[in-house]
Scaffold this motif. Structure first.
Motif, PDB file in Angstrom:
ATOM      1  N   MET A   1       0.852  -1.198   0.000  1.00 30.47           N
ATOM      2  CA  MET A   1       0.000   0.000   0.000  1.00 30.47           C
ATOM      3  C   MET A   1       0.885   1.245   0.000  1.00 30.47           C
ATOM      4  O   MET A   1       1.874   1.328   0.722  1.00 30.47           O
ATOM      5  CB  MET A   1      -0.924   0.009   1.216  1.00 30.47           C
ATOM      6  N   ASP A   2       0.503   2.187  -0.795  1.00 26.48           N
ATOM      7  CA  ASP A   2       1.231   3.446  -0.863  1.00 26.48           C
ATOM      8  C   ASP A   2       1.122   4.178   0.481  1.00 26.48           C
ATOM      9  O   ASP A   2       0.046   4.197   1.095  1.00 26.48           O
ATOM     10  CB  ASP A   2       0.653   4.307  -1.988  1.00 26.48           C
ATOM     11  N   PRO A   3       2.229   4.800   0.975  1.00 21.54           N
ATOM     12  CA  PRO A   3       2.169   5.517   2.263  1.00 21.54           C
ATOM     13  C   PRO A   3       1.065   6.566   2.316  1.00 21.54           C
ATOM     14  O   PRO A   3       0.456   6.778   3.361  1.00 21.54           O
ATOM     15  CB  PRO A   3       3.561   6.143   2.376  1.00 21.54           C
ATOM     16  N   ALA A   4       0.813   7.228   1.192  1.00 18.41           N
ATOM     17  CA  ALA A   4      -0.240   8.249   1.177  1.00 18.41           C
ATOM     18  C   ALA A   4      -1.605   7.608   1.401  1.00 18.41           C
ATOM     19  O   ALA A   4      -2.460   8.146   2.127  1.00 18.41           O
ATOM     20  CB  ALA A   4      -0.213   9.003  -0.155  1.00 18.41           C
ATOM     21  N   VAL A  10      -5.693   5.695   7.836  1.00 19.92           N
ATOM     22  CA  VAL A  10      -5.546   5.945   9.275  1.00 19.92           C
ATOM     23  C   VAL A  10      -6.296   7.208   9.680  1.00 19.92           C
ATOM     24  O   VAL A  10      -6.950   7.254  10.731  1.00 19.92           O
ATOM     25  CB  VAL A  10      -4.050   6.062   9.642  1.00 19.92           C
ATOM     26  N   LEU A  11      -6.222   8.240   8.845  1.00 25.07           N
ATOM     27  CA  LEU A  11      -6.936   9.487   9.135  1.00 25.07           C
ATOM     28  C   LEU A  11      -8.438   9.248   9.199  1.00 25.07           C
ATOM     29  O   LEU A  11      -9.119   9.710  10.123  1.00 25.07           O
ATOM     30  CB  LEU A  11      -6.616  10.529   8.051  1.00 25.07           C
ATOM     31  N   GLY A  13      -9.970   6.370   9.718  1.00 26.80           N
ATOM     32  CA  GLY A  13     -10.285   5.515  10.857  1.00 26.80           C
ATOM     33  C   GLY A  13     -10.284   6.276  12.174  1.00 26.80           C
ATOM     34  O   GLY A  13     -11.175   6.089  13.012  1.00 26.80           O
ATOM     35  N   ALA A  14      -9.289   7.136  12.365  1.00 30.47           N
ATOM     36  CA  ALA A  14      -9.215   7.918  13.599  1.00 30.47           C
ATOM     37  C   ALA A  14     -10.394   8.888  13.717  1.00 30.47           C
ATOM     38  O   ALA A  14     -10.969   9.062  14.799  1.00 30.47           O
ATOM     39  CB  ALA A  14      -7.898   8.683  13.647  1.00 30.47           C
ATOM     40  N   ALA A  15     -10.756   9.513  12.601  1.00 26.37           N
ATOM     41  CA  ALA A  15     -11.883  10.454  12.616  1.00 26.37           C
ATOM     42  C   ALA A  15     -13.191   9.736  12.938  1.00 26.37           C
ATOM     43  O   ALA A  15     -14.013  10.228  13.724  1.00 26.37           O
ATOM     44  CB  ALA A  15     -11.979  11.158  11.259  1.00 26.37           C
ATOM     45  N   VAL A  16     -13.389   8.554  12.340  1.00 28.83           N
ATOM     46  CA  VAL A  16     -14.605   7.786  12.602  1.00 28.83           C
ATOM     47  C   VAL A  16     -14.653   7.340  14.060  1.00 28.83           C
ATOM     48  O   VAL A  16     -15.700   7.412  14.714  1.00 28.83           O
ATOM     49  CB  VAL A  16     -14.677   6.565  11.660  1.00 28.83           C
ATOM     50  N   LEU A  17     -13.523   6.893  14.590  1.00 32.15           N
ATOM     51  CA  LEU A  17     -13.486   6.445  15.980  1.00 32.15           C
ATOM     52  C   LEU A  17     -13.778   7.585  16.942  1.00 32.15           C
ATOM     53  O   LEU A  17     -14.541   7.423  17.911  1.00 32.15           O
ATOM     54  CB  LEU A  17     -12.118   5.835  16.280  1.00 32.15           C
ATOM     55  N   LEU A  18     -13.197   8.760  16.696  1.00 30.14           N
ATOM     56  CA  LEU A  18     -13.475   9.912  17.553  1.00 30.14           C
ATOM     57  C   LEU A  18     -14.942  10.324  17.474  1.00 30.14           C
ATOM     58  O   LEU A  18     -15.564  10.665  18.488  1.00 30.14           O
ATOM     59  CB  LEU A  18     -12.565  11.085  17.158  1.00 30.14           C
ATOM     60  N   ALA A  19     -15.501  10.291  16.266  1.00 26.26           N
ATOM     61  CA  ALA A  19     -16.919  10.624  16.107  1.00 26.26           C
ATOM     62  C   ALA A  19     -17.796   9.620  16.844  1.00 26.26           C
ATOM     63  O   ALA A  19     -18.797   9.989  17.472  1.00 26.26           O
ATOM     64  CB  ALA A  19     -17.274  10.658  14.623  1.00 26.26           C
TER      65      ALA A  19
END
Length: 510
Positions: A1-4, A10-11, A13-19
């Motif tokens: 998978m490309d780093p981007a 990850v961005l 996933g983190a946003a969904v988890l915080l929401a």
């Protein structure tokens, strides 16, 4: 998978988890299980929202079973056996005979009212009949409900998942054509008994090992405890028993044993259970297709109405009446049977085996869970008051947390005094805590101070209590009694009801 791409994933996933974490506060205030918010997040991420395509029912079933195992393990771990032991026979009957009655009545009404075959009718009735532990725990533990009724509903929601899972698995498999009714009943009975026995045995061995282990870091104890619970899950599955029943029983045994670093384990298990709920419900929301849900609305209303208004009350009536449960309590138990993740996960089983009409079953069950949770969740406090299930003002339980002091063989208890507790107005000395216990610190309106014996406690106070480790159960029981009955709890609760003094309110002094 490309780093981007990895960073983007990850961005997101983190946003969904915080929401999802923030949504817990919203759902709690609204009196709704948080599953509805998580399902909505999944729908928003799916094909009709951000456009994420996900149609793997088999993967959903596998991940769903693991998530359910984690949720049930936490449910058993946080359930006090002393609370459910008196109601275990009733909960067991509701979770077995009650489920069979619900399945039979719902399936019969579905067969009568809808144009479906017998197998589909039984699948619909079975999938919808199981109450959901996550939904029940999240709603009932926010309500001031009498302890016995809460214990009945919570224990039933933990016990009734395995019978339904077994039934749906058997009905959707080749056993439907090769096994008769007695054969299916025998399979269900064996899996349940094996699950209970193996879950208990593995957990007891695990408790013995943990008590004699000296691990180099405290954070390893929560990992070991969780591993023991999932070991029971796996061993039961390999032996042909019910893995779900095994892990729930293992959670009960572990949670009611003296474990090293218990506070760390409590927090760890609770956090993983929340993560399992969030991931599971968002995954189920992704799998659903909003375009198909409208077509399933009439069927969902018929199945849900048959279950909620006919089958569930009848099953509770038949099971609870022999135990002498009053009809008002039966009405509350019936209405408190919330649906959630379990029915939706079970609805993926017909899809994974390619049963005809399986997609329709999933849509109906998904919509049924959402609609009837929206009805039952917010109205449950009103039903509790109308049926007398709600505790009177001033009887709400107190919140007590603890942390170990390993070197001193002691523990720190944190007591929060709720607004309607009768601890308000009681002096520290009047708590009459066991010898060797000290109310070490108090927080009131943002100010810390060391309370004296004559300090009058107030609603909203937070107390830090230092005590010998062995005295913790006695202290918690004493504090809960004072919270219910006030400063005279030591003798007040033992008097016959007719001679209890009406003036013993334990309210604030002038």
């Amino acid at each position: 998978m490309d780093p981007a791409d990895l960073n983007a994933v990850v961005l997101l996933g983190a946003a969904v988890l915080l929401a999802a974490v923030a949504a817990v506060r919203i759902s709690t205030r609204a009196g709704l299980p948080s599953l509805l918010v998580y399902l909505a997040i999944g729908l928003a991420l799916g094909e009709s929202g951000l456009g994420l395509q996900f149609e793997d029912a088999e993967l959903t079933q596998v991940l769903g079973n693991v998530a359910l195992a984690m949720i049930l393990a936490e449910g058993g771990f946080t359930t006090q056996w002393s609370a459910i032991r008196p109601v275990a026979p009733l909960a067991g009957v509701l979770a077995t005979l009650g489920v069979l009655v619900s399945v039979a009545v719902t399936s019969g009404l579905v067969l009568l009212l809808l144009d479906v075959d017998l197998r589909t009718a039984i699948v619909l009735g079975a999938v919808a009949s199981s109450t959901d532990a996550a939904a029940v725990f999240s709603v009932l533990r926010q309500l001031p409900v009498r302890g016995r009724l809460r214990a009945v509903v919570e224990a039933e929601s933990g016990f009734n998942d395995p019978p339904v899972i077994i039934l749906v698995t058997v009905v959707t498999s080749d056993a439907w054509n090769s096994s008769g009714a007695l054969g299916i009943a025998g399979q269900i009975g064996y899996q349940l008994l094996a699950g209970v026995a193996l879950g208990f045995a593995v957990a007891r061995c695990g408790v013995w090992l943990l008590a004699r282990s000296a691990l180099p870091a405290s954070g390893l104890y929560p990992l070991a405890t969780l591993a023991i619970a999932f070991l029971a899950f796996a061993v039961s599955g390999i032996a042909g028993g019910s893995p779900i029943m095994a892990i729930y029983v293992a959670g009960l045994v572990l949670g009611n044993s003296r474990l090293p670093h218990r506070a760390a384990t409590d927090s760890f298990v609770e956090g993983l259970a929340w993560l399992a709920q969030i991931g599971l419900f968002i995954l189920l929301g992704l799998l659903a297709s909003p375009d198909r849900l409208l077509d399933a609305l009439p069927t969902a209303l018929i199945v849900g109405g048959a279950l909620t208004l006919v089958a569930r009350p009848l099953s509770v009536l038949l099971c609870a009446t022999p135990f002498g449960v009053p009809w008002r309590d039966q009405a509350f138990i019936s209405w408190a049977g919330l649906r959630g993740a379990v029915p939706i996960v079970l609805a993926t089983i017909p899809m994974s085996v390619g049963l005809p009409g399986a997609e329709r079953v999933f849509d109906v069950v998904f919509l049924l869970v959402v609609l009837f949770t929206l009805v039952q969740g917010p109205t449950l406090p009103w039903v509790a008051r109308r049926t007398g299930a709600a505790l009177a003002v001033g009887a709400r339980d107190v919140t007590i947390d603890s942390a170990p002091l390993e070197d001193l063989d002691a523990t720190l208890l944190q007591l929060s005094v709720p607004p309607d507790s009768r601890i308000a107005g009681v002096e520290v000395a009047e708590l009459r805590l066991p010898e060797g216990t000290a109310v070490a610190l108090a927080l009131r309106e943002g100010r810390l101070f060391v309370p004296a014996d004559t300090t009058v406690l107030r609603a909203g106070d937070h107390l830090l209590i230092a005590a010998p480790r062995d005295a913790r159960p006695e202290i918690e029981e004493r504090l809960r009694r004072v919270s219910r009955d006030g400063r005279l709890a030591g003798w007040y609760s033992r008097l016959p009801p007719r001679v209890r003094p009406l003036t013993a309110t334990g309210g604030p002094r002038p």
